[in-house]
Design a protein around this motif. Structure first.
Motif, PDB file in Angstrom:
ATOM      1  N   THR A   1       0.849  -1.191   0.000  1.00 23.94           N
ATOM      2  CA  THR A   1       0.000   0.000   0.000  1.00 23.94           C
ATOM      3  C   THR A   1       0.885   1.241   0.000  1.00 23.94           C
ATOM      4  O   THR A   1       2.049   1.194   0.416  1.00 23.94           O
ATOM      5  N   GLY A   2       0.336   2.329  -0.454  1.00 24.68           N
ATOM      6  CA  GLY A   2       1.112   3.560  -0.431  1.00 24.68           C
ATOM      7  C   GLY A   2       0.466   4.645  -1.267  1.00 24.68           C
ATOM      8  O   GLY A   2      -0.709   4.548  -1.638  1.00 24.68           O
ATOM      9  N   HIS A   3       1.233   5.676  -1.541  1.00 25.00           N
ATOM     10  CA  HIS A   3       0.753   6.743  -2.393  1.00 25.00           C
ATOM     11  C   HIS A   3       1.911   7.278  -3.225  1.00 25.00           C
ATOM     12  O   HIS A   3       3.080   7.128  -2.875  1.00 25.00           O
ATOM     13  N   VAL A   4       1.539   7.911  -4.344  1.00 28.56           N
ATOM     14  CA  VAL A   4       2.520   8.398  -5.309  1.00 28.56           C
ATOM     15  C   VAL A   4       2.469   9.921  -5.337  1.00 28.56           C
ATOM     16  O   VAL A   4       1.395  10.524  -5.410  1.00 28.56           O
ATOM     17  N   VAL A   5       3.649  10.535  -5.251  1.00 31.44           N
ATOM     18  CA  VAL A   5       3.757  11.999  -5.303  1.00 31.44           C
ATOM     19  C   VAL A   5       4.841  12.381  -6.302  1.00 31.44           C
ATOM     20  O   VAL A   5       5.640  11.538  -6.729  1.00 31.44           O
ATOM     21  N   ASN A   6       4.874  13.668  -6.658  1.00 32.19           N
ATOM     22  CA  ASN A   6       5.966  14.166  -7.488  1.00 32.19           C
ATOM     23  C   ASN A   6       7.021  14.829  -6.612  1.00 32.19           C
ATOM     24  O   ASN A   6       6.927  14.803  -5.379  1.00 32.19           O
ATOM     25  N   GLU A   7       8.006  15.428  -7.241  1.00 35.67           N
ATOM     26  CA  GLU A   7       9.123  16.008  -6.489  1.00 35.67           C
ATOM     27  C   GLU A   7       8.715  17.207  -5.639  1.00 35.67           C
ATOM     28  O   GLU A   7       9.448  17.604  -4.742  1.00 35.67           O
ATOM     29  N   ARG A   8       7.528  17.757  -5.905  1.00 36.22           N
ATOM     30  CA  ARG A   8       7.030  18.878  -5.106  1.00 36.22           C
ATOM     31  C   ARG A   8       6.059  18.429  -4.027  1.00 36.22           C
ATOM     32  O   ARG A   8       5.434  19.249  -3.355  1.00 36.22           O
ATOM     33  N   GLY A   9       5.926  17.101  -3.892  1.00 37.67           N
ATOM     34  CA  GLY A   9       5.042  16.548  -2.875  1.00 37.67           C
ATOM     35  C   GLY A   9       3.582  16.517  -3.276  1.00 37.67           C
ATOM     36  O   GLY A   9       2.712  16.179  -2.465  1.00 37.67           O
ATOM     37  N   GLU A  10       3.288  16.824  -4.532  1.00 35.90           N
ATOM     38  CA  GLU A  10       1.909  16.819  -5.018  1.00 35.90           C
ATOM     39  C   GLU A  10       1.477  15.397  -5.375  1.00 35.90           C
ATOM     40  O   GLU A  10       2.271  14.601  -5.888  1.00 35.90           O
ATOM     41  N   LYS A  11       0.229  15.083  -5.107  1.00 36.41           N
ATOM     42  CA  LYS A  11      -0.291  13.754  -5.417  1.00 36.41           C
ATOM     43  C   LYS A  11      -0.351  13.543  -6.922  1.00 36.41           C
ATOM     44  O   LYS A  11      -0.702  14.453  -7.674  1.00 36.41           O
ATOM     45  N   VAL A  12      -0.005  12.330  -7.354  1.00 35.65           N
ATOM     46  CA  VAL A  12      -0.032  11.997  -8.782  1.00 35.65           C
ATOM     47  C   VAL A  12      -1.149  10.987  -9.032  1.00 35.65           C
ATOM     48  O   VAL A  12      -1.142   9.888  -8.477  1.00 35.65           O
ATOM     49  N   GLU A  13      -2.085  11.380  -9.857  1.00 33.02           N
ATOM     50  CA  GLU A  13      -3.271  10.561 -10.095  1.00 33.02           C
ATOM     51  C   GLU A  13      -3.049   9.532 -11.197  1.00 33.02           C
ATOM     52  O   GLU A  13      -2.246   9.722 -12.106  1.00 33.02           O
ATOM     53  N   TYR A  14      -3.745   8.401 -11.101  1.00 31.75           N
ATOM     54  CA  TYR A  14      -3.846   7.395 -12.151  1.00 31.75           C
ATOM     55  C   TYR A  14      -2.491   6.924 -12.675  1.00 31.75           C
ATOM     56  O   TYR A  14      -2.210   6.924 -13.877  1.00 31.75           O
TER      57      TYR A  14
END
Length: 270
Positions: free
Chosen positions: A25-38
Motif C-alpha cells: 500500500t502507499g501513495h505516489v507523489v511528485n518532487e514537489r510533494g503533489e499527489k499523482v493521479e492514475y
C-alpha cells in the motif's frame, strides 16, 4: 488421517497462503510533494498490477513467491522502479516520481493551412465496442495509423454510444509504434469526464502541448477508463480498423481488426 486432522491441515494451508502474499500500500507523489493521479503500477509483462486513484493512493496484492520489482509509470513523469526488498516488509510506501525533462521544438503551421483528418476518414460502423464493470486501467484501445507528412496533433474525437455509469473518466493517449511496442509521445495526460448526458454525442479533446506526429511513422491513439462512479458500462460505435488493445498496467497488447470510432485531426507542419 481423521476428519479433524484434515480440517486443521487445510486451515493451516489457508493461513500460510495468506501470509505468503505481499500486500503493498502507499501513495505516489511528485518532487514537489503533489499527489499523482492514475499511475500504472505493477510487474511488467505480468498479471500483477493496479492503477492508483485520483489521490495517488494504491493497494496491490502480490502472489506468493514473487520477488520482482514494481514499476510506476505515468505520461508526465519518468518511470520509477521499486525493488522487492523495499516493499517486502509491508510498510506503507511513498513513491516519488521525477519530472520528465522535455524540450519542445518550435512548430510552424501555415496561415492558410486547414485541419486534416489523420485517422478515421472512412467510418463504417460494424458493431459496438465497450468497457464494462470495474475496468480501471484494464484496457486502452485505439486505431493504428500512418501519414506521409508531419502534422501537429490538434483534436481527438470519439462518439459515445451509451454511458451507464453515474460518471466515468476517460484517458486519451497517443503512442508511436516501434518494434511492436507503444511509446507515449504525450508529456501531459488528457482526460475527459463522461456522463449519461453525453449519450449519442461526439466528444472532443485536445493536447495541452505541441505534439508533432512525424510522417511515415506509425502511431496509435487510445482511450481507456481510469475512474468511474457506480456500476455499468461505456460503449462506443465500432468499425473495421487495425488497432491495438493493450493492458495499461501489464503492458501486454494485441493487434485486432476493429476499435471504437476515433477521429484524429491535425495541421500540416511547414
Amino acid at each position: 488421517m481423521n476428519k479433524k486432522t484434515i480440517i486443521t491441515a487445510l486451515l493451516a494451508l489457508v493461513v500460510m497462503a495468506g501470509q505468503a502474499q505481499t500486500k503493498v500500500t502507499g501513495h505516489v507523489v511528485n518532487e514537489r510533494g503533489e499527489k499523482v493521479e492514475y499511475v500504472s503500477i505493477g510487474i511488467e509483462e505480468d498479471s500483477v498490477g493496479v492503477i492508483s486513484d485520483a489521490q495517488g493512493h494504491f493497494t496491490l496484492t502480490i502472489p506468493a513467491g514473487r520477488r520482482d520489482e514494481l514499476t510506476f509509470t505515468h505520461v508526465s513523469y519518468q518511470t520509477a522502479t521499486i525493488p522487492y526488498a523495499t516493499y517486502a516488509n509491508g510498510h506503507e510506501l511513498t513513491v516519488t516520481l521525477r519530472d520528465k525533462v522535455v524540450e519542445l521544438a518550435e512548430v510552424v503551421v501555415g496561415k492558410k493551412n486547414k485541419p486534416h483528418t489523420l485517422s478515421g476518414k472512412s467510418w463504417v460502423r460494424t458493431s459496438t465496442a465497450s468497457f464494462r464493470g470495474n475496468c480501471k486501467g484494464d484496457i486502452e484501445w485505439g486505431p493504428i495509423f500512418k501519414n506521409r507528412k508531419d502534422y501537429l496533433l490538434t483534436d481527438i474525437m470519439v462518439s459515445i454510444d451509451k454511458c451507464e455509469y453515474e460518471e466515468c473518466l476517460l484517458s486519451f493517449n497517443c503512442y508511436e509504434v516501434r518494434d511492436k511496442k507503444l511509446y507515449s509521445v504525450l508529456n501531459k495526460p488528457i482526460y475527459r469526464r463522461v456522463t449519461p448526458a453525453d449519450n449519442g454525442k461526439h466528444i472532443y479533446v485536445s493536447p495541452v502541448e505541441s505534439i508533432v506526429l512525424k510522417g511515415k511513422k506509425k502511431y496509435c491513439v487510445t482511450i481507456s477508463v481510469v475512474d468511474m462512479k457506480g456500476n455499468g458500462s461505456l460503449s462506443f460505435p465500432a468499425n473495421f480498423k487495425s488497432s491495438y488493445a493493450r493492458h495499461k498496467v501489464k503492458g501486454k497488447m494485441k493487434k485486432i481488426p476493429g476499435c471504437p470510432m476515433i477521429i484524429v485531426k491535425g495541421y500540416e507542419v511547414e
